[in-house]
Design a protein around this motif. Structure first.
Motif, PDB file in Angstrom:
ATOM      1  N   GLU A  58       0.839  -1.201   0.000  1.00 17.73           N
ATOM      2  CA  GLU A  58       0.000   0.000   0.000  1.00 17.73           C
ATOM      3  C   GLU A  58       0.871   1.247   0.000  1.00 17.73           C
ATOM      4  OE1 GLU A  58      -2.914   0.212   3.135  1.00 17.73           O
ATOM      5  OE2 GLU A  58      -3.418   2.311   2.669  1.00 17.73           O
ATOM      6  N   GLU A  59       1.951   1.220   0.774  1.00 15.53           N
ATOM      7  CA  GLU A  59       2.827   2.393   0.881  1.00 15.53           C
ATOM      8  C   GLU A  59       3.455   2.738  -0.480  1.00 15.53           C
ATOM      9  OE1 GLU A  59       6.007   1.770   3.631  1.00 15.53           O
ATOM     10  OE2 GLU A  59       6.773   3.832   3.418  1.00 15.53           O
ATOM     11  N   ILE A  60       3.959   1.723  -1.165  1.00 13.56           N
ATOM     12  CA  ILE A  60       4.591   1.977  -2.474  1.00 13.56           C
ATOM     13  C   ILE A  60       3.555   2.487  -3.482  1.00 13.56           C
ATOM     14  CG2 ILE A  60       5.773   0.890  -4.443  1.00 13.56           C
ATOM     15  CD1 ILE A  60       7.029  -1.090  -2.450  1.00 13.56           C
ATOM     16  N   VAL A  61       2.376   1.868  -3.479  1.00 14.72           N
ATOM     17  CA  VAL A  61       1.336   2.277  -4.431  1.00 14.72           C
ATOM     18  C   VAL A  61       0.952   3.737  -4.193  1.00 14.72           C
ATOM     19  CG1 VAL A  61      -1.056   1.905  -5.153  1.00 14.72           C
ATOM     20  CG2 VAL A  61       0.440  -0.069  -4.748  1.00 14.72           C
ATOM     21  N   ARG A  62       0.727   4.095  -2.924  1.00 12.82           N
ATOM     22  CA  ARG A  62       0.353   5.477  -2.591  1.00 12.82           C
ATOM     23  C   ARG A  62       1.458   6.452  -3.010  1.00 12.82           C
ATOM     24  NH1 ARG A  62      -3.503   7.000   1.153  1.00 12.82           N
ATOM     25  NH2 ARG A  62      -4.918   5.365   1.893  1.00 12.82           N
ATOM     26  N   GLU A  63       2.687   6.051  -2.727  1.00 11.56           N
ATOM     27  CA  GLU A  63       3.837   6.908  -3.040  1.00 11.56           C
ATOM     28  C   GLU A  63       3.946   7.140  -4.556  1.00 11.56           C
ATOM     29  OE1 GLU A  63       7.496   5.873  -0.685  1.00 11.56           O
ATOM     30  OE2 GLU A  63       8.216   5.483  -2.726  1.00 11.56           O
ATOM     31  N   ALA A 109       3.557  10.690  -9.063  1.00 17.50           N
ATOM     32  CA  ALA A 109       3.249  10.891 -10.486  1.00 17.50           C
ATOM     33  C   ALA A 109       2.408  12.148 -10.677  1.00 17.50           C
ATOM     34  CB  ALA A 109       2.516   9.660 -11.044  1.00 17.50           C
ATOM     35  N   ILE A 110       1.377  12.277  -9.872  1.00 19.95           N
ATOM     36  CA  ILE A 110       0.469  13.424 -10.031  1.00 19.95           C
ATOM     37  C   ILE A 110       1.184  14.729  -9.675  1.00 19.95           C
ATOM     38  CG2 ILE A 110      -1.655  14.484  -9.132  1.00 19.95           C
ATOM     39  CD1 ILE A 110      -2.722  11.535  -8.892  1.00 19.95           C
ATOM     40  N   GLN A 111       1.907  14.712  -8.571  1.00 16.46           N
ATOM     41  CA  GLN A 111       2.584  15.944  -8.148  1.00 16.46           C
ATOM     42  C   GLN A 111       3.669  16.358  -9.156  1.00 16.46           C
ATOM     43  OE1 GLN A 111       3.671  14.859  -4.125  1.00 16.46           O
ATOM     44  NE2 GLN A 111       1.851  15.888  -3.259  1.00 16.46           N
ATOM     45  N   TRP A 150      -7.324   2.694  -2.087  1.00 12.93           N
ATOM     46  CA  TRP A 150      -6.151   3.564  -1.893  1.00 12.93           C
ATOM     47  C   TRP A 150      -6.149   4.702  -2.908  1.00 12.93           C
ATOM     48  CZ3 TRP A 150      -2.513  -1.298  -2.261  1.00 12.93           C
ATOM     49  CH2 TRP A 150      -2.779  -2.151  -1.173  1.00 12.93           C
ATOM     50  N   THR A 151      -6.474   4.358  -4.156  1.00  8.95           N
ATOM     51  CA  THR A 151      -6.444   5.367  -5.228  1.00  8.95           C
ATOM     52  C   THR A 151      -7.457   6.471  -4.958  1.00  8.95           C
ATOM     53  OG1 THR A 151      -5.730   3.692  -6.795  1.00  8.95           O
ATOM     54  CG2 THR A 151      -6.705   5.684  -7.719  1.00  8.95           C
ATOM     55  N   LYS A 152      -8.641   6.057  -4.564  1.00 13.82           N
ATOM     56  CA  LYS A 152      -9.682   7.065  -4.290  1.00 13.82           C
ATOM     57  C   LYS A 152      -9.269   7.963  -3.130  1.00 13.82           C
ATOM     58  CE  LYS A 152     -14.087   6.628  -5.354  1.00 13.82           C
ATOM     59  NZ  LYS A 152     -15.237   5.755  -5.523  1.00 13.82           N
ATOM     60  N   ALA A 153      -8.647   7.370  -2.111  1.00 14.87           N
ATOM     61  CA  ALA A 153      -8.209   8.152  -0.947  1.00 14.87           C
ATOM     62  C   ALA A 153      -7.140   9.172  -1.359  1.00 14.87           C
ATOM     63  CB  ALA A 153      -7.682   7.215   0.136  1.00 14.87           C
ATOM     64  N   ILE A 154      -6.192   8.738  -2.178  1.00 15.56           N
ATOM     65  CA  ILE A 154      -5.143   9.664  -2.650  1.00 15.56           C
ATOM     66  C   ILE A 154      -5.768  10.783  -3.463  1.00 15.56           C
ATOM     67  CG2 ILE A 154      -3.157   9.881  -4.206  1.00 15.56           C
ATOM     68  CD1 ILE A 154      -2.648   6.842  -3.535  1.00 15.56           C
ATOM     69  N   PHE A 155      -6.681  10.405  -4.333  1.00 15.37           N
ATOM     70  CA  PHE A 155      -7.360  11.398  -5.172  1.00 15.37           C
ATOM     71  C   PHE A 155      -8.031  12.457  -4.293  1.00 15.37           C
ATOM     72  CE2 PHE A 155     -11.489  12.664  -7.045  1.00 15.37           C
ATOM     73  CZ  PHE A 155     -11.034  13.335  -8.161  1.00 15.37           C
ATOM     74  N   GLU A 156      -8.750  11.999  -3.272  1.00 17.99           N
ATOM     75  CA  GLU A 156      -9.463  12.962  -2.411  1.00 17.99           C
ATOM     76  C   GLU A 156      -8.486  13.827  -1.603  1.00 17.99           C
ATOM     77  OE1 GLU A 156     -12.245  10.373  -0.455  1.00 17.99           O
ATOM     78  OE2 GLU A 156     -13.593  10.373  -2.198  1.00 17.99           O
TER      79      GLU A 156
END
Lengths: 365, 365
Positions: free
Chosen positions: B257-262, B267-269, B307-313
């Protein structure tokens, strides 16, 4: 696909139980050793084939050869195993340039969920000209018996098929369903070209969706509404006859308007004479996806459909009952529903099936 | 398909003009000999490839190798010829067990009709490991110049590509469109597995439908949202960036989860820092078709999407603008939209494309 093989490897490493299973002795079951369990055949004792032995002397050689392809054949069973292995020896070429091995020579398995809906079951496969092996994974079924439907290959023959699972698992072949099947006489499209999996040919989608048995007498390039085939078909007790041969009656095969009219008329009259109470669904040519760019190709299906509609109306006027027509517009294929301009992909197959489901639901109601 | 070859033969016999054409001298055109006509590349002078030479030292070897596949590359031209021949030398394997040669290694041609709509053009093909040859038939175009789009193979490399027609025909390569392209970073699915034809990958359906250029940076099994790829992508002037890498970030590849979130956050930033005005569409995992029967597989995509939705929000809350999310529900794939449980068929590709068309039409409006 690289990602696919990476996943296979990861799965093999992670699924310790799976690895364990394959170390166990497997129990193998031969469907031909149990009478009355192979569904989709119109005649008994013909192996994984679709015409009886005496047809070899009566039908053209290509029809006979294609009757060795296993399309439409179906095995039903229950088991509580969490892996189901199936192996068989295929015939001839495993794939075609526009249809993958999974569609030409592959198996396809569905399981019935608690709510009665079908769930597709993933299979790891290994294709070789000597033997094809599938290992289907159903981890969530452990401990409970579930019902399965196994579709045989669309464009290849099958011999020495065996179904294996852990010897500790319960396993029972289900008998073929006793109700009269939908009997289909058709071309490459009804045989399954070019579905990517056996479960995605339109007849198999239809059978699964209506939950009814069917017999697939479709012969690639050779579904020509021939009297000798009608003689076999009229002996089959059917819930409905489907005649979907127009794509093989084009002028390239030497079929004039006169011959086409004669064959369609004969087929319907002969079937009605032999089985007066069985409805018949006559199906138009679905068209070619390059009709808009090649007017000669458009003319072929336009003419065939005009003649077909005229025959349909004439026969209705003559008093033939329970005769139905499904038109090209009903099938409704779009330009990108084909792989080669002639044969539907899974996208086209789904549209074909949707049209059949709509028509046959009414006819069989 | 037997019927297919029968038709080819009949066509060759009937089309006297066609036979005549091949007796003529053909005029051959090499797209690489004309600057600025090969569309779908983010960098000039890299042949039929998708990453520049200096990437070989920077990206992992599988990414580099996959960047030699020609997916997303597109040639535009006008001609009045009634047959267009294209030949090229392919790389490696021509097909995969679950994807036919026509999809892995084939070409696909569309022509623009008078009303602006695209018409698919049928090609007769000949596949060999030495050379692949297509002969596209456009009989109705005789005498008038028409616009064409030629898609290059989804899963194979291309060299020595040449386009030939009668030397009497008019022919002009169209320059690649000057507007900023849609730039896609993705996995096998965006690369095109398992479309049956090049025109049926979702990016190619999208580009054709929106009539916009795109750059396809999808790497089968290797679309892992890696910083070294983002460094290349952020140099590209895009109308929108699409990040569709979730299916390659599953736990099987060691992604926590940590690597995916990172990776997603980075990428977005990074893209927003480099190109603040370019919108970004983040895309969820589309799911597996056997999620209902294999809860371990369901858990993989469910977690990745949570995880993706949480990062997006979080990023929206932090004030990042023009960031959008396309969810699994938006993509809406059904159980029979896949060939192997993971890769969409043409049926799934069309659904994928429909979801993208809906989202990108709004974003690019």
């Amino acid at each position: 696909m690289k990602s696919f093989f990476v996943r296979l490897f990861v799965l093999a490493v992670l699924s310790f139980d799976s690895v364990n299973l394959w170390a166990q002795e497997l129990q193998w079951h031969d469907p031909l050793a149990t009478d009355g369990v192979l569904e989709g055949r119109g005649w008994e004792d013909i192996g994984y084939n679709r015409l009886p032995d005496d047809a070899q002397a009566k039908v053209r050689e290509p029809v006979w050869n294609l009757s060795r392809d296993a399309t439409g054949l179906l095995l039903r069973f229950t088991t509580d195993a969490d892996q189901v292995q199936v192996t068989f020896v295929p015939g001839k070429k495993l794939s075609m340039p526009h249809m993958p091995t999974t569609g030409v020579s592959g198996l396809d398995l569905y399981s019935r969920a608690a709510d009665g809906e079908w769930l597709w079951v993933r299979g790891r496969y290994d294709f070789s000209e000597e033997k094809i092996a599938y290992s289907f994974l159903t981890p969530n079924s452990t401990g409970e018996e579930r019902e399965y439907q196994l579709y045989l290959p669309l464009y290849n023959s099958v011999s020495d098929l065996k179904i294996g699972m852990a010897s500790s698992a319960k396993f029972t072949f289900l008998p073929k369903r006793p109700e009269n099947p939908i009997v289909i006489y058709g071309t490459s499209i009804a045989q399954g070209a070019c579905a990517s999996r056996a479960g995605m040919s339109w007849p198999n989608i239809l059978g699964r969706s209506l939950d009814k048995p069917l017999i697939n007498l479709a012969f690639s390039g050779n579904g020509r509404m021939e009297p000798e085939l009608i003689e076999y078909i009229e002996t089959l007790k059917a819930s409905v006859y489907v005649l979907d041969c127009l794509p093989n009656l084009g002028p390239g095969g030497g079929f004039t308007e006169e011959i086409v009219r004669e064959r369609i008329t004969h087929a319907i009259q002969a079937l009605k004479a032999a089985q007066p109470d069985t409805p018949i669904l006559l199906v138009e040519h679905d068209g070619y996806s390059d009709g808009g760019i090649d007017s000669a190709r458009k003319e072929i299906y336009t003419n065939l459909n005009l003649w077909t509609k005229a025959i349909f109306e004439d026969l209705i006027a003559e008093g033939i009952e329970d005769l139905y027509l499904m038109t090209r517009e009903d099938i409704g294929l779009g330009m990108d529903d084909y792989v080669d301009g002639t044969h539907p992909t899974d996208l086209g197959m789904q549209r074909y099936a949707d049209a059949y489901i709509k028509h046959l639901t009414k006819i069989l109601d």
